[in-house]
Design a protein around this motif. Structure first.
Motif, short mmCIF file in Angstrom:
data_model
loop_
_atom_site.label_atom_id
_atom_site.label_comp_id
_atom_site.label_asym_id
_atom_site.label_seq_id
_atom_site.Cartn_x
_atom_site.Cartn_y
_atom_site.Cartn_z
N ALA A 144 0.83 -1.20 0.00
CA ALA A 144 0.00 0.00 0.00
C ALA A 144 0.87 1.26 0.00
CB ALA A 144 -0.94 -0.01 1.20
N PHE A 145 1.94 1.23 0.77
CA PHE A 145 2.89 2.35 0.79
C PHE A 145 3.47 2.58 -0.60
CE2 PHE A 145 7.58 2.78 0.80
CZ PHE A 145 7.70 4.12 1.13
N ASP A 146 3.94 1.52 -1.24
CA ASP A 146 4.59 1.63 -2.54
C ASP A 146 3.62 2.17 -3.59
OD1 ASP A 146 7.03 1.04 -4.13
OD2 ASP A 146 5.69 -0.32 -5.20
N VAL A 147 2.39 1.70 -3.59
CA VAL A 147 1.42 2.13 -4.60
C VAL A 147 1.06 3.60 -4.40
CG1 VAL A 147 -0.94 1.81 -5.45
CG2 VAL A 147 0.51 -0.17 -5.04
N TRP A 148 0.90 4.05 -3.13
CA TRP A 148 0.61 5.47 -2.90
C TRP A 148 1.78 6.34 -3.36
CZ3 TRP A 148 2.77 9.48 -0.05
CH2 TRP A 148 2.01 10.65 -0.02
N VAL A 149 3.00 5.94 -3.04
CA VAL A 149 4.17 6.73 -3.46
C VAL A 149 4.22 6.82 -4.98
CG1 VAL A 149 6.69 6.79 -3.50
CG2 VAL A 149 5.49 6.27 -1.37
N HIS A 150 3.93 5.73 -5.67
CA HIS A 150 3.93 5.77 -7.14
C HIS A 150 2.75 6.57 -7.69
CE1 HIS A 150 7.47 3.50 -7.79
NE2 HIS A 150 7.01 2.37 -7.30
N GLU A 151 1.63 6.58 -6.97
CA GLU A 151 0.54 7.46 -7.37
C GLU A 151 1.03 8.91 -7.37
OE1 GLU A 151 -3.57 9.43 -5.67
OE2 GLU A 151 -2.85 7.59 -4.72
N GLN A 152 1.78 9.28 -6.35
CA GLN A 152 2.31 10.64 -6.28
C GLN A 152 3.36 10.90 -7.36
OE1 GLN A 152 0.94 13.05 -4.38
NE2 GLN A 152 -0.55 11.44 -3.87
N ASP A 153 4.17 9.89 -7.69
CA ASP A 153 5.11 10.03 -8.81
C ASP A 153 4.37 10.39 -10.09
OD1 ASP A 153 7.37 9.31 -7.28
OD2 ASP A 153 7.12 7.18 -7.71
N LEU A 154 3.27 9.69 -10.33
CA LEU A 154 2.48 9.93 -11.53
C LEU A 154 1.82 11.29 -11.50
CD1 LEU A 154 0.84 6.39 -11.85
CD2 LEU A 154 2.64 7.33 -13.31
N ARG A 155 1.30 11.68 -10.35
CA ARG A 155 0.64 12.98 -10.24
C ARG A 155 1.61 14.12 -10.52
NH1 ARG A 155 -4.39 13.17 -8.46
NH2 ARG A 155 -5.36 11.32 -7.52
N ARG A 156 2.84 14.02 -10.01
CA ARG A 156 3.81 15.08 -10.28
C ARG A 156 4.18 15.12 -11.75
NH1 ARG A 156 5.70 13.19 -5.34
NH2 ARG A 156 7.29 11.89 -6.33
N ALA A 157 4.36 13.96 -12.36
CA ALA A 157 4.72 13.92 -13.78
C ALA A 157 3.62 14.48 -14.66
CB ALA A 157 5.04 12.48 -14.19
N LEU A 158 2.37 14.23 -14.27
CA LEU A 158 1.22 14.65 -15.08
C LEU A 158 0.70 16.02 -14.69
CD1 LEU A 158 -0.66 11.22 -15.04
CD2 LEU A 158 0.58 12.22 -16.98
N GLY A 159 1.21 16.60 -13.59
CA GLY A 159 0.73 17.90 -13.14
C GLY A 159 -0.68 17.85 -12.59
N VAL A 160 -1.02 16.73 -11.92
CA VAL A 160 -2.36 16.57 -11.34
C VAL A 160 -2.21 16.25 -9.85
CG1 VAL A 160 -4.57 15.38 -11.54
CG2 VAL A 160 -3.10 15.60 -13.56
#
Length: 276
Positions: A144-160
């Motif tokens: 769960a930790f890893d998936v949330w951190v990668h969600e944030q990686d994607l959000r920063r890359a996409l500007g969302v």
């Protein structure tokens, strides 16, 4: 719900984050999948490929037989080679193939988790690296930790931006706080008697003090240390990026307030990343 309530917080956090990832990437144009993320060498497609690959291994699927190219500069050791296979094998996949596989994988994993009957203490195979094992509860929490951190990686890359205070964020807070005593006492080698205060503000806020009790050992609590040996103040998103190795302290020094012993502070910031 699983038969073991202690597993439910991690399952709920994982579900919230991985469904958010699906919502993020489903409408993306083909070119958006190639946007760079904070993970060295990884695009949006690569991060999603990594998530899919680990979840497939959690389902018990065999790892793909695949030879990595020799020119992947970010692949530097056996661990990075291990996780790169699931990523590189999907680099030729289209946006539709990626979203379809993600959706199908999430459906199957959600069903598996709903039907989970094992004890939280059951020893299970760790999907990231051969020969490793962990308790089911620890594995689900780390996932769960890893998936949330990668969600944030994607959000920063996409500007969302978003979900900085979600169930996954709160689980990540607790996960990272548990690692701070090791960072301060063992890796940064703070002397016995040292106190290090972390004042974090933003979507998730906390004030925690690490107290070094002996060489290489420390505790952490929410009591305020008067005149700590070192004090740090920063916002929650930056704390996560530092602790997860997404940015180096010297690149964001203007956003970190540091007080106290400069030598110990520098050592802690140098050792701050608790994930590869």
């Amino acid at each position: 719900m699983t038969v073991h309530p202690s597993l439910q917080p991690a399952i709920d956090a994982w579900t919230h984050s991985i469904e958010a990832i699906g919502d993020l990437v489903k409408p993306l144009a083909e070119n958006d999948w190639n946007l760079r993320t904070d993970c060295p060498g990884w695009s949006v497609r690569d991060v999603v490929s990594h998530i899919i690959g680990v979840e497939c291994e959690m389902l018990g699927e065999p790892r793909p037989i695949h030879t990595l190219p020799r020119d992947l500069y970010h692949v530097t050791d056996e661990f990075s080679r291990y996780i790169e296979v699931q990523v590189d094998v999907r680099r030729c996949h289209t946006a539709l193939e990626m979203t379809s596989e993600l959706e199908y994988t999430v459906i199957r994993r959600s069903r598996q988790l709903r039907n989970e009957m094992r004890s939280p203490n059951a020893v299970v195979r760790w999907p990231l690296g051969s020969g490793n094992e962990a308790s089911l509860e620890r594995m689900l929490t780390t996932r769960a930790f890893d998936v949330w951190v990668h969600e944030q990686d994607l959000r920063r890359a996409l500007g969302v931006p978003g979900n900085l205070d979600s169930p996954g964020a709160l689980l990540t807070r607790d996960f990272l706080l548990r690692a701070l005593p090791t960072v301060v006492a063992e890796r940064a080698e703070a002397k016995p008697g040292s106190t290090v205060a972390f004042d974090v503000h933003g979507a998730v806020e906390f004030l925690q003090t690490v107290r070094v009790v002996s060489q290489g050992r420390a505790t952490i609590d929410s009591s305020i240390a008067l005149g700590p040996t070192v004090g740090f103040a920063m916002d929650w998103e930056l704390f996560v990026r530092l602790a997860c190795g997404r940015v180096r302290a010297e690149a964001v020094a203007d956003r970190i307030k540091v007080e106290g012993d400069p030598v110990l502070a520098a050592a802690i910031l140098r050792e701050f990343a608790v994930t590869p």
